[in-house]
Design an enzyme around this catalytic site. Structure first.
Site: not given
Ligand code: ADP
Ligand code: MG
Length: 695
Positions: A13, A16, A399, A587, A591
């Site tokens: 359920c 639930c 980038d 890449d 970053d």
């Protein structure tokens, strides 16, 4: 805190499930609770480090909410075939249907005595309803109202007022509806589990006694394994002998096979072609690509998006509101009309129709299937939140180096401006770059290696992001980088486009490196524009001239050059405030800060573990082609989820009104509950099969 993950076998359920998640999350001892209804797992961290005690505690928490759910350790205990107590078997439904038909015939055709057809209806009710009634009574004992309790009350009430046919029809419809819904859910679960087939469980290990088939988990890095023709690769490794063509489509979604020879690095999950390969294992089972992908897809469900969080909240306030409305529906008219029975039966219909299951079940399942479907086209998305961001995104920020360009930089010239000759300059530069992972460093080191140069040993290596590197040769300082890293005196003699080498503050030479735009980049950018991107920007630490070239070749809408890493974050943040959602693609090399500043940070390729961990999504093929597909797929996920919510709410609203005014019979209410759930589940599970979005 200790992290736990349990299977919830027999969890049926959805409503639930939301309650279980809320109950466990509310406990003081837990953190980061996340329940995945589609996979039937719950994960949380607990201050209790005794795992058996935590398991027992979890079992108790679950028992208080739904019966017949067994808690087991995920990843450790195999899921047993489901022994769920409420599975409606086909046999039961057929027997029940037969008695129902017999009763209808007796009642309407043969005009049989009431007692006879009442018994037939009764048998029909009991055969396919006894499981529901048992659960319903249990819930009543726990003073809880759920769909089973409602059904039980409704059917008994119908029988008491002599509506035998109605009682039987309702029970039957409920059983059929639940059976179909279960089928739909387990089918999509099964499809998701099939993803695991990209990870073979055994490997052919080379030992002193010949080649043995062993569990892939037991193989260590450095071991040698044999991969037979047309076998799937079980562990990451490097070919030490043999050659073949490799199909990486399970990982990247790209079906063109690539040639593999000695030295080629393979990832687990790829499919070997016609050649026999010997491979030195470089990653254990848990760290191999296929395991990482599977783990990511599984964990993805725990990073919930706004719509998923909304559902949990919705279920919480919706249920009590409907309960109060149902009570008022009995009380107020009864006071005025005195007709308690009529209004009670209307309120029961109202309650049965109101179950929010369809929404509670289909939204998480939609995201889960969506994430699974994306992984099939080579896009790993780490959660519903990022699907939402991708679907909304109107700003794409790239980038430059390694993302819009190939990142396979080449040294195009080395020029001496001091006492050292070109070879010495190259050797010193390569030595200084020894520990840098920047593409420029790779280019310089490659060139030095191609010339077989012997590199001097340096010490005290340092790297300044966006500038370059420095190191000590004895007491002399070697510096290699762009104009920014030079001292004021040197700066005056420098240009922006070069990499300079200085020894103790004296310019010795300049190196120029060149990069090429990725072949797919211009086409991908134009597709992204076509599907509605407004801003397409490039951020780079490189000089203006180099940036300008890439900018015009790719037809971007803006670029920002000569940025330090913190400038990139600043610009990303600005762009984000001006957009509906901003995606960053990089890449993955240094970053992480920009990824964190974006709504969805995408890394390219499965290469670096660090990049995969930092990113919110990964393009596994290592090129840009899948980016527009990822956006289109995400939009499809969001649209499907929205359509489900609107459809379910609209049907419910109509039936609730009809129930309140007494036009909707009980069977219609049951249809509104189970039928709508099933349709929504089927609709969600379509997301597992990504559309071919090329073109
Ligand atoms: P991007 O990824 O946009 O090229 P980076 O911040 O990585 O930006 O680098 C910006 C510039 O800094 C490079 O173009 C280069 O001139 C210089 N640079 C960065 N790292 C190094 C390095 N290891 N060696 C030499 N130059 C470097
Ligand atoms: Mg970079």
């Amino acid at each position: 805190m200790t992290a736990y993950k349990f299977n919830l076998e027999g969890l049926h359920c959805a409503n639930c499930a939301a309650k279980i998640e809320a109950a466990i999350a509310q406990d003081k001892s837990t953190q980061n609770t996340s329940l995945n209804f589609a996979a039937k797992t719950i994960a949380f961290s607990s201050s209790n480090s005794n795992e058996n005690a935590v398991k027992e505690w979890t079992q108790n928490m679950v028992d208080a909410i739904e019966d017949g759910v067994t808690v087991t350790f995920a990843d450790r205990e195999n899921k047993t075939e489901k022994t769920a107590k409420k599975d409606h078997s086909v046999a039961e439904i057929i027997i029940s249907l037969v008695f129902f038909a017999a009763a209808v015939l007796c009642e309407h055709i043969f005009a049989a005595p009431i007692a006879l057809y009442a018994i037939f209806y009764g048998i029909a009710v009991i055969v396919c309803g006894y499981k529901v009634f048992r659960l319903g009574f249990k819930s009543v004992l726990k003073l809880r109202l759920d769909e089973n309790t409602l059904m039980t009350i409704a059917v008994i009430a119908a029988f008491c007022i002599g509506e035998f046919a109605e009682a039987a029809l309702v029970t039957l419809l409920f059983a059929i509806g639940e059976a179909l819904e279960d089928k739909a859910v387990s089918r999509s679960r099964h499809d998701i589990e099939k993803l695991a087939e990209i990870r073979p469980d055994t490997a052919n290990l080379e030992t002193h006694h010949g080649t043995l088939s062993v569990p892939a988990q037991s193989v260590k890095t450095g071991d040698t394994i044999v991969i037979n023709p047309f076998e799937r690769i079980p562990l990451d490794g490097e070919i030490i002998s043999g050659s073949s063509s490799i199909d990486a489509s399970a990982l990247t979604g790209e079906s063109i096979p690539v040639n593999a020879v000695q030295g080629t690095k393979l990832l687990s999950g790829m499919m070997n072609g016609e050649g026999l390969l010997k491979v030195r294992v470089t990653n254990t089972y848990e760290n191999s690509a296929a395991s990482r992908i599977l783990k990511m897809v599984e964990d993805a469900a725990s990073t919930k998006g706004k719509s998923e969080k909304f559902i949990t909240k919705f279920a919480k306030i919706y249920t009590p509101i409907v309960m109060i409305m149902a009570i008022l529906l009995v009380l107020i008219p009864t006071i005025f009309t005195g007709d308690f029975i009529t209004w009670l039966s209307r309120a029961l219909v109202f309650l049965v129709a109101s179950c929010p299951c369809a929404i509670v079940i289909s939204v998480p399942l939609g995201f889960y299937s969506g994430i699974g479907g994306a992984s099939k086209i080579g896009v790993l998305i780490k959660g519903g939140k990022y699907i939402e961001a991708l679907a909304k995104a109107d700003t794409f920020v790239f980038d430059k180096t390694g993302t819009l360009t190939t990142g396979n930089l080449k040294v195009s010239s080395v020029e001496s401006t001091g006492e050292l000759n070109e070879k010495q300059i190259l050797a010193l530069a390569a030595a200084a770059e020894l520990h840098s992972s920047h593409p420029i460093a790779a280019a310089i080191k490659n060139k030095a290696q191609n010339h077989n140069l012997e590199l001097p040993v340096l010490s005290d290596y340092k790297e300044k992001a966006g500038m370059g590197v420095s190191a000590l040769s004895g007491t002399k300082e070697i510096v290699c980088g762009n104009y920014r890293i030079l001292n004021d005196n040197e700066k005056q003699q420098s240009e922006k486009g070069f990499i300079y080498l200085t020894v103790d503050g004296k310019l010795q030479g300049k190196i120029s490196v060149s990069d090429t735009v990725r072949s797919e980049a211009p086409a991908v950018i134009s597709r992204i524009k076509n599907i509605g991107a407004k801003t397409i920007a490039m951020l780079t630490g490189d000089n203006n001239d180099a940036a300008e070239k890439v900018f015009s070749q790719c037809s971007l809408t803006q670029y920002h050059a000569e940025l330090l890493p913190q400038d990139k974050v600043k610009i990303m943040t600005e762009l984000k405030t001006k957009s509906r959602a901003a995606v960053f693609v990089g890449d993955g090399i240094n970053d992480a800060p920009v990824i964190a500043a974006s709504d969805c940070g995408i890394a390219m390729g499965l290469g670096s573990q660090a990049a995969i961990e930092a990113a919110d999504a990964v393009l596994t093929s290592g090129n840009l082609n899948q980016l527009p597909n990822a956006v289109l797929h995400s939009r499809r996920v969001i649209n499907t989820v929205k359509a489900n919510i609107i459809f379910a709410l609209a049907v419910k609203a109509v039936i609730l009104i009809l129930a309140a005014v007494g036009i909707a019979p009980m069977w219609l209410a049951v249809f509104a509950d189970t039928g709508v759930s099933m349709l929504c589940v089927l609709n969600s599970s379509r997301l597992l099969k990504p559309k071919n979005t090329n073109g």
